[in-house]
Design a protein around this motif. Structure first.
Motif, PDB file in Angstrom:
ATOM      1  N   ASP A  14     -63.798 -14.004 -17.103  1.00 35.38           N
ATOM      2  CA  ASP A  14     -63.077 -12.730 -17.166  1.00 35.38           C
ATOM      3  C   ASP A  14     -63.465 -11.965 -18.424  1.00 35.38           C
ATOM      4  N   LEU A  15     -63.618 -10.655 -18.281  1.00 28.18           N
ATOM      5  CA  LEU A  15     -63.890  -9.783 -19.419  1.00 28.18           C
ATOM      6  C   LEU A  15     -62.791  -8.738 -19.505  1.00 28.18           C
ATOM      7  N   ASN A  16     -62.060  -8.739 -20.599  1.00 26.20           N
ATOM      8  CA  ASN A  16     -60.991  -7.767 -20.815  1.00 26.20           C
ATOM      9  C   ASN A  16     -61.604  -6.452 -21.303  1.00 26.20           C
ATOM     10  N   ILE A  17     -61.341  -5.353 -20.583  1.00 22.25           N
ATOM     11  CA  ILE A  17     -61.911  -4.062 -20.949  1.00 22.25           C
ATOM     12  C   ILE A  17     -60.837  -3.106 -21.487  1.00 22.25           C
ATOM     13  N   ASN A  18     -59.716  -3.639 -21.939  1.00 20.05           N
ATOM     14  CA  ASN A  18     -58.634  -2.796 -22.454  1.00 20.05           C
ATOM     15  C   ASN A  18     -59.017  -2.054 -23.726  1.00 20.05           C
ATOM     16  N   HIS A  19     -60.142  -2.421 -24.342  1.00 24.52           N
ATOM     17  CA  HIS A  19     -60.587  -1.739 -25.561  1.00 24.52           C
ATOM     18  C   HIS A  19     -61.922  -1.022 -25.358  1.00 24.52           C
ATOM     19  N   LEU A  20     -62.331  -0.869 -24.117  1.00 21.20           N
ATOM     20  CA  LEU A  20     -63.616  -0.217 -23.818  1.00 21.20           C
ATOM     21  C   LEU A  20     -63.462   1.303 -23.917  1.00 21.20           C
ATOM     22  N   GLN A  21     -64.092   1.877 -24.924  1.00 26.73           N
ATOM     23  CA  GLN A  21     -64.000   3.314 -25.165  1.00 26.73           C
ATOM     24  C   GLN A  21     -65.113   4.076 -24.446  1.00 26.73           C
ATOM     25  N   PHE A  22     -64.976   5.397 -24.424  1.00 28.65           N
ATOM     26  CA  PHE A  22     -65.997   6.255 -23.813  1.00 28.65           C
ATOM     27  C   PHE A  22     -67.332   6.098 -24.551  1.00 28.65           C
ATOM     28  N   ASN A  23     -68.404   5.954 -23.790  1.00 30.98           N
ATOM     29  CA  ASN A  23     -69.761   5.770 -24.323  1.00 30.98           C
ATOM     30  C   ASN A  23     -69.940   4.436 -25.058  1.00 30.98           C
ATOM     31  N   GLN A  24     -69.095   3.469 -24.771  1.00 28.60           N
ATOM     32  CA  GLN A  24     -69.217   2.142 -25.384  1.00 28.60           C
ATOM     33  C   GLN A  24     -69.804   1.153 -24.385  1.00 28.60           C
ATOM     34  N   ILE A  25     -70.605   0.228 -24.906  1.00 29.60           N
ATOM     35  CA  ILE A  25     -71.230  -0.814 -24.091  1.00 29.60           C
ATOM     36  C   ILE A  25     -70.790  -2.181 -24.607  1.00 29.60           C
ATOM     37  N   ILE A  26     -70.459  -3.082 -23.701  1.00 23.50           N
ATOM     38  CA  ILE A  26     -70.150  -4.467 -24.060  1.00 23.50           C
ATOM     39  C   ILE A  26     -71.280  -5.341 -23.543  1.00 23.50           C
ATOM     40  N   HIS A  27     -71.939  -6.072 -24.444  1.00 21.68           N
ATOM     41  CA  HIS A  27     -73.044  -6.949 -24.077  1.00 21.68           C
ATOM     42  C   HIS A  27     -72.529  -8.363 -23.793  1.00 21.68           C
ATOM     43  N   LEU A  28     -73.356  -9.143 -23.148  1.00 19.11           N
ATOM     44  CA  LEU A  28     -72.964 -10.519 -22.830  1.00 19.11           C
ATOM     45  C   LEU A  28     -72.606 -11.310 -24.081  1.00 19.11           C
ATOM     46  N   SER A  29     -73.269 -11.000 -25.180  1.00 18.13           N
ATOM     47  CA  SER A  29     -72.997 -11.722 -26.430  1.00 18.13           C
ATOM     48  C   SER A  29     -71.577 -11.481 -26.939  1.00 18.13           C
ATOM     49  N   GLU A  30     -70.907 -10.426 -26.463  1.00 18.49           N
ATOM     50  CA  GLU A  30     -69.566 -10.083 -26.921  1.00 18.49           C
ATOM     51  C   GLU A  30     -68.475 -10.617 -26.002  1.00 18.49           C
ATOM     52  N   VAL A  31     -68.859 -11.277 -24.915  1.00 20.70           N
ATOM     53  CA  VAL A  31     -67.880 -11.773 -23.952  1.00 20.70           C
ATOM     54  C   VAL A  31     -67.200 -13.021 -24.504  1.00 20.70           C
ATOM     55  N   GLU A  32     -65.880 -13.035 -24.481  1.00 18.31           N
ATOM     56  CA  GLU A  32     -65.125 -14.197 -24.941  1.00 18.31           C
ATOM     57  C   GLU A  32     -65.143 -15.271 -23.860  1.00 18.31           C
ATOM     58  N   LEU A  33     -65.551 -16.483 -24.234  1.00 13.22           N
ATOM     59  CA  LEU A  33     -65.731 -17.565 -23.272  1.00 13.22           C
ATOM     60  C   LEU A  33     -64.705 -18.668 -23.463  1.00 13.22           C
ATOM     61  N   PRO A  34     -64.407 -19.408 -22.406  1.00 18.68           N
ATOM     62  CA  PRO A  34     -63.543 -20.582 -22.554  1.00 18.68           C
ATOM     63  C   PRO A  34     -64.197 -21.612 -23.471  1.00 18.68           C
ATOM     64  N   GLU A  35     -63.407 -22.473 -24.046  1.00 17.91           N
ATOM     65  CA  GLU A  35     -63.920 -23.476 -24.973  1.00 17.91           C
ATOM     66  C   GLU A  35     -64.968 -24.359 -24.301  1.00 17.91           C
ATOM     67  N   GLY A  36     -66.089 -24.539 -24.986  1.00 19.12           N
ATOM     68  CA  GLY A  36     -67.134 -25.424 -24.487  1.00 19.12           C
ATOM     69  C   GLY A  36     -68.068 -24.801 -23.478  1.00 19.12           C
TER      70      GLY A  36
ATOM     71  N   ALA B 110     -59.909   0.537 -18.988  1.00 18.81           N
ATOM     72  CA  ALA B 110     -60.664   1.059 -20.131  1.00 18.81           C
ATOM     73  C   ALA B 110     -60.082   2.393 -20.585  1.00 18.81           C
ATOM     74  N   PRO B 111     -59.738   2.526 -21.878  1.00 22.50           N
ATOM     75  CA  PRO B 111     -59.232   3.804 -22.398  1.00 22.50           C
ATOM     76  C   PRO B 111     -60.234   4.950 -22.211  1.00 22.50           C
ATOM     77  N   GLY B 112     -61.520   4.606 -22.153  1.00 19.87           N
ATOM     78  CA  GLY B 112     -62.547   5.637 -21.998  1.00 19.87           C
ATOM     79  C   GLY B 112     -62.463   6.393 -20.692  1.00 19.87           C
ATOM     80  N   VAL B 113     -61.800   5.818 -19.700  1.00 18.83           N
ATOM     81  CA  VAL B 113     -61.653   6.495 -18.410  1.00 18.83           C
ATOM     82  C   VAL B 113     -60.794   7.745 -18.575  1.00 18.83           C
ATOM     83  N   LYS B 114     -59.792   7.693 -19.458  1.00 12.77           N
ATOM     84  CA  LYS B 114     -58.915   8.842 -19.681  1.00 12.77           C
ATOM     85  C   LYS B 114     -59.663   9.979 -20.370  1.00 12.77           C
ATOM     86  N   GLU B 115     -60.814   9.671 -20.959  1.00 12.96           N
ATOM     87  CA  GLU B 115     -61.622  10.685 -21.616  1.00 12.96           C
ATOM     88  C   GLU B 115     -62.702  11.229 -20.684  1.00 12.96           C
ATOM     89  N   GLY B 116     -62.607  10.875 -19.406  1.00 13.66           N
ATOM     90  CA  GLY B 116     -63.563  11.397 -18.435  1.00 13.66           C
ATOM     91  C   GLY B 116     -64.689  10.447 -18.090  1.00 13.66           C
TER      92      GLY B 116
END
Length: 211
Positions: A141-163, A111-117
């Protein structure tokens, strides 16, 4: 659709821990087949074939030999070190039947947010899903490469396999990058550690006055 792997099975006439240990020494694994309101069938199958299927992430298999039907690997019992399968539970399923199962929920990336403390806090470690047997994943799997500081990812935003569909409340936070909680001051910890010493000295003083 992933290729359906075949597993050759035999009927297992004798059960019990002692019999199962003998079976494993012979290179086979005890198993049971159940579901669809049919009788439970005790089976055995080659350990190396089971290991190969699990290693490739297959859960939907075709049982051949003593029984000939499609089945889903519902549960595996492992040894203490997680290196050897000791027992397998197969559930009868049809190819397009939707099943429910609980799978691990893993984070991938940095997560990029880690570099911001910030620090990454994972709120969900397992998730219940519904899917067809042929689409059943080993984990989500949940990719957190775009998780910024003070950002929350909800279950509705998780990318799922087909079906695959997540069951339950999709508004639940899955992971967030938030401010780190500071540890207690070292001085406060030291002050707490001094208290028993004061009591000890007081006790020694009282003993001196009684002499």
């Amino acid at each position: 659709m992933a290729e359906i792997k075949s597993l050759a099975v035999e009927l297992r006439q004798e059960t019990g821990k002692r019999r199962n240990r003998r079976l494993r020494k012979a290179g086979k694994i005890p198993a049971v087949l159940y579901g669809h309101k049919q009788d439970v069938v005790s089976l055995s199958l080659p350990a190396d074939e089971v290991a190969a299927v699990i290693r490739h992430g297959n859960r939907f298999v075709a049982l051949t030999g003593a029984v000939n039907e499609r089945a889903f690997i519902k549960e595996c019992q492992w040894n203490t070190w997680g290196t050897e399968v000791l027992h397998v539970d197969f559930a009868r399923v049809s190819e397009h039947e939707r099943i429910r199962m609980t799978v691990p929920f893993d984070l991938r990336g940095e997560a990029p947010g880690v570099k911001e403390g910030g620090v990454v806090k994972q709120h969900i470690h397992t998730v219940e899903i519904e899917c067809e047997p042929s689409n059943a994943p080993e984990k989500i799997d949940l990719n957190i490469n775009h998780l910024q500081f003070n950002q929350i990812i909800h279950l509705s935003e998780v990318e799922l396999p087909e079906g695959v569909k997540i069951l339950g409340d999709l508004n639940i936070p899955a992971v967030e990058c938030t401010e780190a909680v500071e540890a207690p001051e070292a001085e406060e910890a030291a002050a707490g550690a001094e208290e028993p010493e004061v009591i000890g000295r007081k006790k020694e003083d009282e003993e001196e006055s009684e002499k």
